[in-house]
Design an enzyme around this catalytic site. Structure first.
Site, PDB file in Angstrom:
ATOM      1  N   LYS A 155      45.851  22.142  55.085  1.00 32.32           N
ATOM      2  CA  LYS A 155      45.667  21.127  56.123  1.00 32.32           C
ATOM      3  C   LYS A 155      45.275  19.814  55.460  1.00 32.32           C
ATOM      4  CE  LYS A 155      43.016  19.641  60.083  1.00 32.32           C
ATOM      5  NZ  LYS A 155      42.529  18.420  59.421  1.00 32.32           N
ATOM      6  N   SER A 193      41.048  22.037  54.657  1.00 27.67           N
ATOM      7  CA  SER A 193      40.609  20.690  54.984  1.00 27.67           C
ATOM      8  C   SER A 193      39.583  20.144  53.993  1.00 27.67           C
ATOM      9  CB  SER A 193      40.076  20.685  56.419  1.00 27.67           C
ATOM     10  OG  SER A 193      40.121  19.405  56.959  1.00 27.67           O
ATOM     11  N   ASP A 219      42.265  18.064  40.043  1.00 25.27           N
ATOM     12  CA  ASP A 219      42.971  16.903  39.499  1.00 25.27           C
ATOM     13  C   ASP A 219      42.190  16.251  38.365  1.00 25.27           C
ATOM     14  OD1 ASP A 219      44.980  17.332  41.275  1.00 25.27           O
ATOM     15  OD2 ASP A 219      44.729  15.476  42.408  1.00 25.27           O
TER      16      ASP A 219
END
Length: 450
Positions: A330, A305, A316
């Protein structure tokens, strides 16, 4: 005919009771403007009448007396928990407990749990709590609490049973992978003051930050401790290890603040749901970045999460190298919706996306460098090695005094690294990768991390 009706009614109640309330792997948002009035116009009257008839039949024919309040409570729990593993209905006490957990202080054992096939599975023990001190591990299955089997017990009831007055003892019967017999673990309840961020120097120039969960104060605490690491003599100027292993998640805005300490621009995370007005993109705030050096982020299957938000954003942005194993996966957001009577809904309202636009729901994040679980044994001795200085008649080094000082410093570092390797081999591997980045050159290492 009367008897035939009782069987499906009893079964339906059993299903409602048996559905657990997941307490782990959460990213929390907040919303109090619940549009209750509008919903009444769309409810089907015939189905509501059937609900009332079923409720009346259960109240009248169930084997033991049961109050209307309890039946309504069970119905609400079944409605929410039947949607997905993370939506739930919270009564007044549970809502207060959840608020205490996300604020960083609560009573109990310091253990994050979820429901797993009728038993209670440990997501992760929280650092420096009774559970961690007693040796509880991620993946442990709790089958009994003080001798009472958890089978048939809701997760909320199990959590309530594990909590109690500080100073009192509790015995958990635990099944652990690769352990032939169940273990009985005795713990003493405490008021849990969650210190979600810990820091230390691994060796001169290399710092370590551990986030055990994301509470409301995590972002500010990380910034403070990171600045202290950088101010120390031989502080974290060469590289930093950020440890998110076995971190089950927490408050979304705390994760955003953590990322912003390491990036100065660009998207951090976005959420998208059915309600387009609630869609939002969190961006890095210029001027909030306080660390620009090389980074390694440690992750594993217990990183969930909010942890995945941080790991996904740093990956990224090519700001850090992820090391470890695939994360939990999740990718949903739960909104807390307080009700007027003091209860609340925890409802899945959106999915979140990493800066590249990728959802990790059900897939997780793959590390840049995978570390497979292995067993490592220390090797005694260094074996037979011959150096130039061992040869008869070798030429003396005019800078030997300086070399000896460097050699002594290297020995101290080697001892520290051996200790890390013995206690936490994944951390040792992460440190070696970080040193490889930093050794290229400060400029090149920073460029590689970005």
């Amino acid at each position: 005919m009367r008897a035939s009706l009782r069987v499906p009614v009893a079964l339906s109640v059993g299903v409602v009771i048996g559905i657990g309330v997941s307490l782990g792997h959460a990213v929390f948002a907040d919303r109090s403007d619940v549009p209750v009035a509008d919903a009444a116009h769309t409810l089907p009257v015939a189905d509501l009448q059937n609900f009332v008839l079923v409720m009346e039949r259960v109240r009248r024919d169930y084997v033991e007396p049961v109050s209307d309040q309890k039946l309504l409570d069970l119905a609400l729990r079944g409605m929410l928990s039947g949607l997905d593993p993370h939506s739930s209905y919270m009564d007044k006490d549970e809502f207060k407990d959840m608020d205490a957990m996300t604020s960083g202080e609560f009573g109990g054992l310091g253990i994050e749990v979820t429901s797993d096939s009728g038993v209670v599975r440990v997501v992760s023990p929280i650092d420096d709590t009774p559970a961690a001190k007693a040796g509880m591990k991620a993946g442990d299955l709790i089958v009994k609490i003080d001798g009472t089997a958890v089978t048939g017990m809701s997760l909320a009831d199990a959590v309530h049973k594990m909590r109690g007055k500080p100073g009192t003892k509790i015995v958990l019967t635990v099944i652990r992978k690769d352990t032939p017999k169940p273990l009985e673990v005795t713990l003493t309840r405490e008021v849990i003051h969650v210190k979600s961020v810990r820091s230390k120097m691994l060796e001169p120039g290399y710092g370590y930050l551990r986030i055990s969960q994301f509470s409301a104060s995590t972002g500010d605490s990380l910034r403070k401790q990171l600045q202290e690491l950088m101010k120390e003599k031989d502080g974290a100027t060469k590289g930093l290890v950020l440890d998110l292993r076995n971190n089950p998640g927490g408050v979304l805005t705390a994760a955003v603040k953590v990322v912003n300490a390491f990036v100065d621009s660009g998207d951090i995370v976005s959420i998208r749901g059915r309600d387009k007005s609630s869609n939002h993109v969190w961006k890095a705030e210029a001027g909030k970045q306080i660390y620009t050096g090389p980074m390694v982020v440690l992750v594993n299957g217990g990183s969930a999460s909010a942890s995945e938000i941080v790991a996904g954003a740093l990956k990224d942005d090519r700001r850090a190298v992820l090391v470890g194993t695939r994360t939990f996966g999740k990718g949903s957001v739960q909104t807390i919706m307080p009700m007027s009577n003091g209860t609340a809904l925890r409802l899945t309202t959106a999915r979140y996306y990493t800066p590249s636009g990728r959802s990790i729901q059900g897939e997780g994040i793959l590390p840049d460098i995978e570390l497979r679980p292995i067993k490592v044994d220390a090797q005694d001795g260094k074996g037979l090695t011959i150096h130039e200085s061992d040869l008869t008649g070798h030429l003396e080094n005019s800078t030997s005094t300086e070399f000896k000082a460097q050699e002594e410093a290297a020995k101290k570092i080697d001892e520290a690294e051996r200790k890390i390797a013995k206690e936490d081999y994944d951390l040792y591997q992460g440190l070696m990768i970080l040193k490889g980045l930093a050794s290229v050159s400060p400029v090149a290492a920073t460029a590689a991390a970005k």
